[in-house]
Design an enzyme around this catalytic site. Structure first.
Site, short mmCIF file in Angstrom:
data_model
loop_
_atom_site.label_atom_id
_atom_site.label_comp_id
_atom_site.label_asym_id
_atom_site.label_seq_id
_atom_site.Cartn_x
_atom_site.Cartn_y
_atom_site.Cartn_z
N SER A 56 -19.86 28.71 -0.67
CA SER A 56 -21.01 28.19 -1.39
C SER A 56 -22.30 28.79 -0.84
O SER A 56 -22.44 30.01 -0.79
CB SER A 56 -21.00 26.66 -1.33
OG SER A 56 -21.80 26.11 -2.32
N ASP A 90 -15.37 26.37 -11.81
CA ASP A 90 -16.55 26.08 -10.99
C ASP A 90 -17.83 26.52 -11.68
O ASP A 90 -18.04 27.72 -11.89
CB ASP A 90 -16.40 26.79 -9.65
CG ASP A 90 -17.54 26.48 -8.68
OD1 ASP A 90 -18.32 25.56 -8.97
OD2 ASP A 90 -17.61 27.16 -7.65
N HIS A 149 -14.57 24.93 -6.68
CA HIS A 149 -15.47 25.44 -5.65
C HIS A 149 -14.73 25.68 -4.34
O HIS A 149 -14.27 24.74 -3.69
CB HIS A 149 -16.59 24.41 -5.46
CG HIS A 149 -17.87 24.97 -4.96
ND1 HIS A 149 -18.54 26.01 -5.59
CD2 HIS A 149 -18.64 24.64 -3.89
CE1 HIS A 149 -19.66 26.27 -4.94
NE2 HIS A 149 -19.74 25.46 -3.90
#
Length: 492
Positions: free
Chosen positions: A167, A398, A424
Site C-alpha cells: 500500500s 482492490d 489489497h
C-alpha cells in the site's frame, strides 16, 4: 507467562487500532501473530534537507534473525501509516526463510512511538513527508548494516538488501529503489499507491465493479435513502448506524461509503445480506446499518471517532490514535487520494466531493494546507516511474490498484492477481486480507493457484536480482559494494 503477556499485548493493540481502513491504507492485523515485538532504537535525523538543523529523534525498529544464514540478504520490511508494533508473520517471512534472509522493519517517522514531537500541531508536522521517510530508510539501511556487522564481528561486509512494502509502504518500497538504487538490489511494491490522485473517482467505480450489479444497485439505493433521511431526520438515521457523534453530515456519509469494504477479501459479508434484503423487500437502510455496526465497526475494527473532524484536530492523541491525524496530513499535503463521488452512477453520496475534502484539510490543519499532487507525481513519476528491479502486484478487486502501476515491463514487472476475494496486498496477506493470515495463507482465496502463480514470479525475480546484485552490486555504477551471497538456500 511470557507467551500470555505477548498475547495480551497483541490483543490490546488490536483493540486500540481504530482507524478506518479505506481512508488510511494500512491493514488491521486481526488475529495475526508477530515474528517479534522486541523493540530496538536508533537516532534519526529530523530534517534530512537542512544543513544547519542537526536535531534527532528516536526511531523504532525490529529485527528477526531466525532464518538468517551467513552472507544472506537483508529484507527491509517498510512500515507505513500506522504504529509498527512488530514484524508480522505474513508471506515475507516465508520469503525470508527461503532466501536465508535477516528481516528488519523500521517504523515510519511520527507514527507509533517514533514521533519527534509530543504535540502534533500543524507546525510540528512539517517534517512528515514521504521524502523525509525515504531518507530515514536510507540512513537506517546504512546504520543497520554496520549494526549487523558489529553483531557478527565482521568488517566492511555489505549484504544484499531487498525492500518490501504494501500500500503506502509499497509506494515507499518502489520509491526507495527509484531514489536509492545503490542501496537495494530490488523492491516488491505490493498494492503500491505510487500515483498521487486529486479526484480519485476510480475508487468508487471499482467498488461497484467488484461488488457486482445487484450489490451495487443495493448500495446506491441505500445512499439515496440515507441522503433523504438526513434531510428529514438526520439524528435518527445517524443513531441507527451508531454514529450520533458525527455532527457533520459529510463525515457521516464518508463513514457509510468507507464501510463498503470490498477491497479486503470479504465481499460476500457486505453483499449477501444487501442483495437478499433487496430481493425480499426488507429495509435496506436497516440491513446496511446492521452490517456497519456488526462488521465494519465490530469485526473489521473501524471506529466512528476516526470520521469526526473534531477528533482529527486533536494534537495530543495517543500512540495508536495519532495515525488518523498523521495520515490525513500526508493526504492533505502530498497525495490526496480524494475518494470523491463520480458524476454519474456513483455509489457514495454526491456530497462527498472535492470541496468536502478541501474543507476537511483546512478545518483540521488550517489555512494553506493543500495536496501538491502534481509535484508529487513529477518527483516520483507516478505510474511512469522510471526505476528498475521493482515488482508491482495488485489484487483484481482492490480499488487502490488504480493508483498503482498496472502495466508491465522487463525492469518493472507488474502482476494482477485475479479472483473473487483478491484485494489489497493479496500476494503477501492471502485471503481474506483482513484479518491477516499466518504466512499469508492463500488457501481461502477463490483461486489459490492465481496467488501462487504470482508468488512464484516474485521468487524468481528476487532470486535473479539478488544473484545479479552479488556479482555487480545493486546498481551497475557501484560494482564492488554488495558482495554477500543472496541466492535461495531452499526450494521449499
Amino acid at each position: 507467562m511470557k507467551a500470555l503477556a505477548g498475547f495480551l499485548s497483541l490483543l490490546l493493540h488490536l483493540l486500540l487500532l481504530s482507524a478506518a481502513e479505506s481512508r488510511r491504507l494500512h491493514l488491521h492485523l486481526g488475529s495475526s501473530a508477530y515474528l517479534t515485538t522486541e523493540e530496538h532504537w536508533f537516532n534519526q535525523t529530523l530534517d534530512h534537507f537542512s544543513p544547519i538543523d542537526h536535531r534527532q529523534f528516536k526511531q523504532r525498529f525490529y529485527e528477526f534473525l531466525d532464518y538468517y544464514q551467513d552472507g544472506g540478504p537483508i529484507f527491509l520490511k517498510i512500515c507505513g501509516e500506522s504504529a509498527c508494533n512488530g514484524i508480522v508473520d505474513d508471506y515475507i517471512s516465508v520469503l525470508a526463510n527461503k532466501f536465508g534472509a535477516a528481516l528488519v522493519s523500521l517504523e515510519h517517522r511520527y507514527y507509533g512511538k517514533s514521533s519527534p514531537f509530543k504535540y502534533l500541531t500543524t507546525e510540528n508536522l512539517r517534517f512528515l513527508s514521504s521524502k523525509q521517510a525515504l531518507f530515514d530508510l536510507a540512513v537506517f539501511r546504512q546504520y543497520y548494516q554496520e549494526y549487523l556487522n558489529a553483531k557478527y564481528n565482521l568488517s566492511k561486509v555489505e549484504n544484499s538488501w531487498f525492500v518490501f512494502g504494501v500500500s503506502y509502504s509499497g509506494a515507499l518500497s518502489a520509491w526507495f529503489r527509484l531514489k536509492f538504487p545503490h542501496l537495494t538490489c530490488g523492491s516488491l511494491a505490493s498494492s503500491a499507491v505510487v500515483r498521487a490522485i486529486y479526484n480519485f473517482t476510480e475508487f468508487d467505480k471499482q467498488i461497484g465493479e467488484s461488488a457486482g450489479a445487484e450489490c451495487k444497485a443495493a448500495l446506491q439505493e441505500v445512499t439515496k435513502l440515507v441522503d433523504e433521511q438526513l434531510q428529514s431526520n438526520g439524528s435518527s438515521v445517524k443513531k441507527l448506524f451508531g454514529a450520533v457523534l458525527l455532527k457533520d453530515d459529510g463525515d457521516f456519509l464518508y463513514l457509510l461509503a468507507d464501510a463498503a469494504v470490498i477491497a479486503y477479501g470479504n465481499p460476500d459479508v457486505l453483499c449477501s445480506p444487501l442483495v437478499d434484503a433487496k430481493k425480499n423487500g426488507k429495509d435496506l437502510v436497516e440491513t446496511y446499518a446492521s452490517y456497519v455496526k456488526d462488521y465494519y465497526l465490530g469485526q473489521f475494527g473501524a471506529s466512528v471517532l476516526t470520521y469526526d473532524q473534531q477528533h482529527l484536530k486533536n494534537t495530543t492523541p495517543g500512540v495508536e490514535e495519532s495515525a488518523n491525524r498523521l495520515w490525513w496530513f500526508q493526504v492533505c499535503t502530498e497525495v490526496a487520494y480524494f475518494q470523491v463521488a463520480p458524476q454519474n452512477d456513483s455509489i457514495r453520496s454526491s456530497k462527498i466531493d472535492t470541496r468536502y475534502h478541501l474543507d476537511l484539510c483546512k478545518n483540521v490543519f488550517g489555512e494553506g494546507i493543500y495536496p501538491d499532487v502534481d509535484m508529487t507525481n513529477i518527483y516520483y513519476g507516478g505510474t511512469k516511474i522510471a526505476g528498475s528491479r521493482i515488482i508491482f502486484t495488485n489484487g483484481s478487486q482492490d480499488p487502490w490498484r488504480h493508483a498503482s502501476k498496472q502495466t508491465s515491463s522487463p525492469d518493472l514487472p507488474s502482476y494482477l492477481i485475479k479472483c473473487h476475494n483478491c484485494g489489497h496486498g493479496t500476494d503477501l496477506r492471502g485471503c481474506p486480507q483482513s484479518p491477516l493470515n499466518i504466512e499469508g495463507n492463500a488457501e481461502n482465496c477463490t483461486s489459490p493457484e492465481a496467488v501462487q502463480k504470482v508468488r512464484q514470479q516474485i521468487i524468481e525475480h528476487i532470486d535473479l536480482w539478488l544473484s545479479e546484485c552479488q556479482s555487480t552490486g545493486p546498481d551497475d555504477d557501484e560494482p564492488d559494494l554488495f558482495m554477500a551471497a543472496g541466492r535461495m538456500i531452499s526450494s521449499a
